[in-house]
Motif scaffolding. Structure first.
Motif, PDB file in Angstrom:
ATOM      1  N   ARG A  18       0.830  -1.206   0.000  1.00 51.30           N
ATOM      2  CA  ARG A  18       0.000   0.000   0.000  1.00 51.30           C
ATOM      3  C   ARG A  18       0.859   1.250   0.000  1.00 51.30           C
ATOM      4  N   GLY A  19       0.276   2.344  -0.536  1.00 54.61           N
ATOM      5  CA  GLY A  19       0.955   3.636  -0.518  1.00 54.61           C
ATOM      6  C   GLY A  19       1.738   3.936  -1.775  1.00 54.61           C
ATOM      7  N   ALA A  20       1.882   2.955  -2.685  1.00 60.19           N
ATOM      8  CA  ALA A  20       2.557   3.182  -3.963  1.00 60.19           C
ATOM      9  C   ALA A  20       1.509   3.400  -5.043  1.00 60.19           C
ATOM     10  N   LEU A  21       1.842   4.205  -6.044  1.00 62.13           N
ATOM     11  CA  LEU A  21       0.935   4.399  -7.173  1.00 62.13           C
ATOM     12  C   LEU A  21       1.142   3.341  -8.241  1.00 62.13           C
ATOM     13  N   GLU A  22       2.307   2.683  -8.218  1.00 60.68           N
ATOM     14  CA  GLU A  22       2.584   1.674  -9.235  1.00 60.68           C
ATOM     15  C   GLU A  22       3.640   0.716  -8.705  1.00 60.68           C
ATOM     16  N   LEU A  23       3.511  -0.569  -9.072  1.00 64.36           N
ATOM     17  CA  LEU A  23       4.523  -1.569  -8.772  1.00 64.36           C
ATOM     18  C   LEU A  23       5.143  -2.013 -10.092  1.00 64.36           C
ATOM     19  N   GLU A  24       6.420  -1.683 -10.273  1.00 64.29           N
ATOM     20  CA  GLU A  24       7.116  -2.055 -11.490  1.00 64.29           C
ATOM     21  C   GLU A  24       7.705  -3.458 -11.339  1.00 64.29           C
ATOM     22  N   GLU A  27      13.332  -7.996 -12.799  1.00 64.25           N
ATOM     23  CA  GLU A  27      13.776  -9.374 -13.016  1.00 64.25           C
ATOM     24  C   GLU A  27      13.662 -10.210 -11.749  1.00 64.25           C
ATOM     25  N   ARG A  28      13.786  -9.543 -10.581  1.00 65.46           N
ATOM     26  CA  ARG A  28      13.819 -10.305  -9.324  1.00 65.46           C
ATOM     27  C   ARG A  28      12.613 -10.072  -8.431  1.00 65.46           C
ATOM     28  N   GLY A  29      11.853  -9.022  -8.674  1.00 56.49           N
ATOM     29  CA  GLY A  29      10.745  -8.735  -7.775  1.00 56.49           C
ATOM     30  C   GLY A  29       9.914  -7.578  -8.270  1.00 56.49           C
ATOM     31  N   VAL A  30       9.616  -6.634  -7.359  1.00 54.88           N
ATOM     32  CA  VAL A  30       8.836  -5.453  -7.725  1.00 54.88           C
ATOM     33  C   VAL A  30       9.484  -4.219  -7.112  1.00 54.88           C
ATOM     34  N   LEU A  31       9.371  -3.104  -7.823  1.00 56.57           N
ATOM     35  CA  LEU A  31       9.893  -1.827  -7.346  1.00 56.57           C
ATOM     36  C   LEU A  31       8.725  -0.865  -7.162  1.00 56.57           C
ATOM     37  N   PRO A  32       8.425  -0.459  -5.925  1.00 59.87           N
ATOM     38  CA  PRO A  32       7.341   0.507  -5.719  1.00 59.87           C
ATOM     39  C   PRO A  32       7.714   1.884  -6.262  1.00 59.87           C
ATOM     40  N   HIS A  33       6.764   2.495  -6.953  1.00 63.43           N
ATOM     41  CA  HIS A  33       6.927   3.863  -7.439  1.00 63.43           C
ATOM     42  C   HIS A  33       5.831   4.726  -6.845  1.00 63.43           C
ATOM     43  N   ARG A  34       6.162   5.996  -6.593  1.00 61.21           N
ATOM     44  CA  ARG A  34       5.161   6.945  -6.096  1.00 61.21           C
ATOM     45  C   ARG A  34       4.732   7.926  -7.181  1.00 61.21           C
ATOM     46  N   LEU A  35       5.201   7.703  -8.404  1.00 62.00           N
ATOM     47  CA  LEU A  35       4.664   8.363  -9.586  1.00 62.00           C
ATOM     48  C   LEU A  35       4.462   7.294 -10.649  1.00 62.00           C
ATOM     49  N   PRO A  36       3.410   7.377 -11.438  1.00 59.61           N
ATOM     50  CA  PRO A  36       3.183   6.372 -12.476  1.00 59.61           C
ATOM     51  C   PRO A  36       4.161   6.528 -13.627  1.00 59.61           C
ATOM     52  N   ALA A  37       4.258   5.480 -14.455  1.00 57.69           N
ATOM     53  CA  ALA A  37       5.227   5.464 -15.558  1.00 57.69           C
ATOM     54  C   ALA A  37       5.032   6.650 -16.495  1.00 57.69           C
ATOM     55  N   LEU A 206      -2.889   6.918   4.408  1.00 56.76           N
ATOM     56  CA  LEU A 206      -2.051   7.938   3.779  1.00 56.76           C
ATOM     57  C   LEU A 206      -1.462   7.434   2.468  1.00 56.76           C
ATOM     58  N   ILE A 207      -1.507   8.293   1.452  1.00 57.49           N
ATOM     59  CA  ILE A 207      -0.676   8.138   0.253  1.00 57.49           C
ATOM     60  C   ILE A 207       0.222   9.364   0.224  1.00 57.49           C
ATOM     61  N   ASN A 208       1.514   9.152   0.445  1.00 60.54           N
ATOM     62  CA  ASN A 208       2.440  10.273   0.616  1.00 60.54           C
ATOM     63  C   ASN A 208       3.216  10.517  -0.675  1.00 60.54           C
ATOM     64  N   LEU A 209       2.881  11.598  -1.357  1.00 62.61           N
ATOM     65  CA  LEU A 209       3.618  12.020  -2.544  1.00 62.61           C
ATOM     66  C   LEU A 209       4.503  13.212  -2.212  1.00 62.61           C
ATOM     67  N   GLY A 210       5.212  13.102  -1.101  1.00 65.42           N
ATOM     68  CA  GLY A 210       6.252  14.075  -0.774  1.00 65.42           C
ATOM     69  C   GLY A 210       7.527  13.661  -1.469  1.00 65.42           C
ATOM     70  N   PHE A 211       8.082  14.546  -2.301  1.00 65.10           N
ATOM     71  CA  PHE A 211       9.253  14.224  -3.112  1.00 65.10           C
ATOM     72  C   PHE A 211      10.397  15.173  -2.772  1.00 65.10           C
TER      73      PHE A 211
END
Length: 404
Positions: A18-24, A27-37, A206-211
């Motif tokens: 939770r809290g990520a806008l996208e899961l990329e 090769e080995r897993g997933v990378l949470p992103h807080r901005l979409p592609a 909370l969805i935190n888009l503090g960058f």
């Protein structure tokens, strides 16, 4: 830690992360992103890429009877040339909402940043594991909060009992955008960032888009806010525009209007709180850009200075006081047609009296104690019965700077 005889590996999917806008998928897993592609593709700024991939506010949430948990990750850690060594990022474990442990993952990739030269060098490193044991042997809700300051590729979640998603509790979703202060810089851990503390007080998701360094009124960020489902929205604007010396007053007001217009397309009636900068003495009346203080770096300390000339305000260079005045004016102007728009002077969260007691250690960022102070104050102001995030709150309620 004793390894359970039979680990259960659970897929890392959106019903647990939770809290990520996208899961990329990697090769080995997933990378949470807080901005979409789509947003990431519109800006090649390395600072933004680093900030949005650092999982501030991102957590694994699940229900389990497990007494032991392991999370394999590949972190990317920052090293600043000449600055003090940074500690490994912290993982906070909550069980039924209560702190139940902390861990770190050693090793990982490193990003060596030379602020005097403006360079960054990446070096690969090994993955590692955050481990927690001795948890109560009963069904419980678990939250595993990821480090706010390390890009964190999630590789595997293992437990000694099955895991299932936590049913929706029907809590309101608070969507927040801000700068490095909202991102969490210098907070003690991921659950002690001021928006996380405030969300816990307000009992909201909370969805935190503090960058860090990247609250710059970018249109793609506004669209990400627009397209993210939420019940409550807040936007903290100002310090990064001065840090970067990005625009003049002529461009600032239309950019704020455009940003708010875009957010309102997706959230036409949600409470929308505009927050001006907290007190930052070096930039109250002195424009940017901000630069590292080389004399402090020479002593092994990280400290920033304002490099602008106060006389440049006449040509439209932005300062924090100019931004506060303009934001208050814009909210007043828009309030005639937007009864759910609110304004909060950031000095109500951290003002001159607070600075005397808790000065900003590097002249820009609050310390851990100040994050706690700001979280409590925001909760008191925003989630109070007459606050902007309470049902039926009065329009354009504002908060003044605390008395010195």
């Amino acid at each position: 830690m004793t390894t359970p005889a039979h680990w259960i590996t659970t897929p890392l999917t959106g019903d647990i992360v939770r809290g990520a806008l996208e899961l990329e998928r990697t090769e080995r897993g997933v990378l949470p992103h807080r901005l979409p592609a789509r947003a990431r593709a519109q800006c090649d700024d390395g600072l933004l890429a680093m900030a949005e991939s650092q999982p501030s506010g991102v957590r694994l949430v699940f229900r389990t009877r497990a007494t032991a948990i392991e999370l394999d990750t590949l972190p990317t850690k920052r090293v600043y040339v000449g600055a003090p060594t940074r500690h490994d990022g912290r993982y906070d474990l909550l069980v039924d909402g209560r702190p139940a442990g902390q861990a770190s993952v050693p090793g990982g990739n490193t990003l060596t940043i030379d602020m005097t030269k403006g360079t960054a060098e990446h070096a690969s490193g090994p993955s590692g594991t955050a481990r927690f044991a001795g948890l109560p042997d009963r069904v419980k809700d678990v939250e595993l909060w990821l480090p706010y300051d390390e890009t964190t590729e999630l590789l595997a979640l293992r437990t000694d009992a099955p895991v299932e998603p936590v049913p929706d509790r029907g809590r309101k979703v608070w969507l927040h955008h801000g700068s490095s202060i909202s991102h969490g810089t210098d907070a003690a851990s991921p659950t002690t960032i001021w928006p996380v503390l405030a969300a816990a007080h307000g009992d909201v998701e909370l969805i935190n888009l503090g960058f860090g360094g990247s609250a710059l009124l970018d249109p793609f960020t506004a669209r990400a806010l627009r397209d993210t489902p939420a019940d409550l929205v807040s936007i903290k604007i100002g310090i990064n525009l001065v840090n970067a010396d990005l625009m003049r007053l002529r461009a600032f007001a239309p950019a704020v209007h455009g940003f708010l217009d875009t957010v309102r397309e997706g959230h036409p009636t949600a409470p929308l709180l505009v927050i001006s900068p907290i007190l930052c003495p070096i930039h109250e009346d002195t424009p940017g850009p901000s630069f590292p203080d080389l004399s402090a770096l020479g002593e092994g300390r990280l400290r920033f200075r304002a490099s602008g000339d106060p006389a440049e305000r006449a040509s439209g260079k932005l300062t924090l006081n100019a931004i506060r005045d303009e934001l208050a004016r814009i909210v007043r102007q828009r309030a005639a047609d937007d009864p759910h728009l609110y304004y909060l002077d950031g000095r109500a969260l951290y003002g001159s009296a607070d600075n005397a007691e808790l000065p900003l250690p590097d002249a820009l960022h609050p310390d851990a104690a100040t994050h706690r102070l700001m979280g409590a104050r925001f909760a008191e102001l925003a989630f109070a019965p007459d606050g902007p995030f309470a049902a039926g709150a009065p329009a354009t309620r504002s908060a003044a700077e605390p008395a010195a």
